[in-house]
Design a protein around this motif. Structure first.
Motif, PDB file in Angstrom:
ATOM      1  N   LYS A 105       0.840  -1.200   0.000  1.00  0.00           N
ATOM      2  CA  LYS A 105       0.000   0.000   0.000  1.00  0.00           C
ATOM      3  C   LYS A 105       0.878   1.255   0.000  1.00  0.00           C
ATOM      4  O   LYS A 105       0.597   2.228  -0.711  1.00  0.00           O
ATOM      5  N   ARG A 106       1.942   1.250   0.769  1.00  0.00           N
ATOM      6  CA  ARG A 106       2.877   2.388   0.803  1.00  0.00           C
ATOM      7  C   ARG A 106       3.473   2.631  -0.580  1.00  0.00           C
ATOM      8  O   ARG A 106       3.574   3.779  -1.038  1.00  0.00           O
ATOM      9  N   ARG A 111       3.784   5.739  -5.608  1.00  0.00           N
ATOM     10  CA  ARG A 111       3.657   5.864  -7.056  1.00  0.00           C
ATOM     11  C   ARG A 111       2.573   6.875  -7.431  1.00  0.00           C
ATOM     12  O   ARG A 111       2.743   7.705  -8.341  1.00  0.00           O
ATOM     13  N   LYS A 112       1.468   6.841  -6.698  1.00  0.00           N
ATOM     14  CA  LYS A 112       0.371   7.767  -6.965  1.00  0.00           C
ATOM     15  C   LYS A 112       0.835   9.207  -6.743  1.00  0.00           C
ATOM     16  O   LYS A 112       0.539  10.124  -7.547  1.00  0.00           O
ATOM     17  N   GLU A 113       1.581   9.404  -5.656  1.00  0.00           N
ATOM     18  CA  GLU A 113       2.088  10.736  -5.349  1.00  0.00           C
ATOM     19  C   GLU A 113       3.042  11.213  -6.446  1.00  0.00           C
ATOM     20  O   GLU A 113       2.987  12.379  -6.885  1.00  0.00           O
ATOM     21  N   LEU A 114       3.919  10.307  -6.909  1.00  0.00           N
ATOM     22  CA  LEU A 114       4.847  10.659  -8.000  1.00  0.00           C
ATOM     23  C   LEU A 114       4.077  11.024  -9.261  1.00  0.00           C
ATOM     24  O   LEU A 114       4.443  11.969  -9.980  1.00  0.00           O
ATOM     25  N   HIS A 119       2.068  15.240 -13.001  1.00  0.00           N
ATOM     26  CA  HIS A 119       0.958  15.927 -13.647  1.00  0.00           C
ATOM     27  C   HIS A 119       0.921  17.400 -13.227  1.00  0.00           C
ATOM     28  O   HIS A 119       0.522  18.266 -14.002  1.00  0.00           O
ATOM     29  N   ALA A 120       1.344  17.674 -12.017  1.00  0.00           N
ATOM     30  CA  ALA A 120       1.327  19.046 -11.513  1.00  0.00           C
ATOM     31  C   ALA A 120       2.350  19.906 -12.243  1.00  0.00           C
ATOM     32  O   ALA A 120       2.134  21.102 -12.458  1.00  0.00           O
TER      33      ALA A 120
END
Length: 122
Positions: A105-106, A111-114, A119-120
């Motif tokens: 999960k971590r 990966r989601k944060e990256l 995208h930002a």
């Protein structure tokens, strides 16, 4: 015909519970041992010997019950120990699985944060 009837009645007379018989009709009824060769002070009556035999049998039965009870306690203790060890092992496995899942999960969150950062920037 009358002879066979007589034989069956003889067998039923021999097999009464008060007499000691082998169950075979051609055998004689057993009688108490004649102990006239022993000294009078050592002699005991047949009833006394049978009573002593019954007492010994009841004592042995009680000892066997006590041994069985002790053995049952030992097996119950062994079973409790085995169950406790099994539960502990299951707990260790569950914790290892949960740790592995939380690690996954971590990694997913990382990966989601990256991806969000990437995208930002655009």
């Amino acid at each position: 015909m009358t002879e066979s009837v007589d034989k069956t009645t003889d067998m039923s007379v021999q097999s009464t519970p008060l007499t000691r018989v082998s169950g075979r009709p051609w055998k004689n009824v057993k009688k108490p041992t004649n102990r006239t060769m022993m000294a009078k002070s050592l002699r005991r009556s047949h009833e006394q010997r049978m009573q002593q035999d019954r007492d010994q049998k009841s004592l042995k039965l009680m000892e066997k019950e006590m041994r069985d009870e002790k053995e049952a306690e030992k097996t119950a203790l062994r079973n409790r120990i085995v169950e406790r060890r099994k539960k502990f092992q299951e707990k260790v496995q569950r914790e290892a699985f949960e740790a592995k899942m939380s690690e996954r999960k971590r990694m997913r969150m990382k990966r989601k944060e990256l991806r969000q950062r990437a995208h930002a920037k655009h």
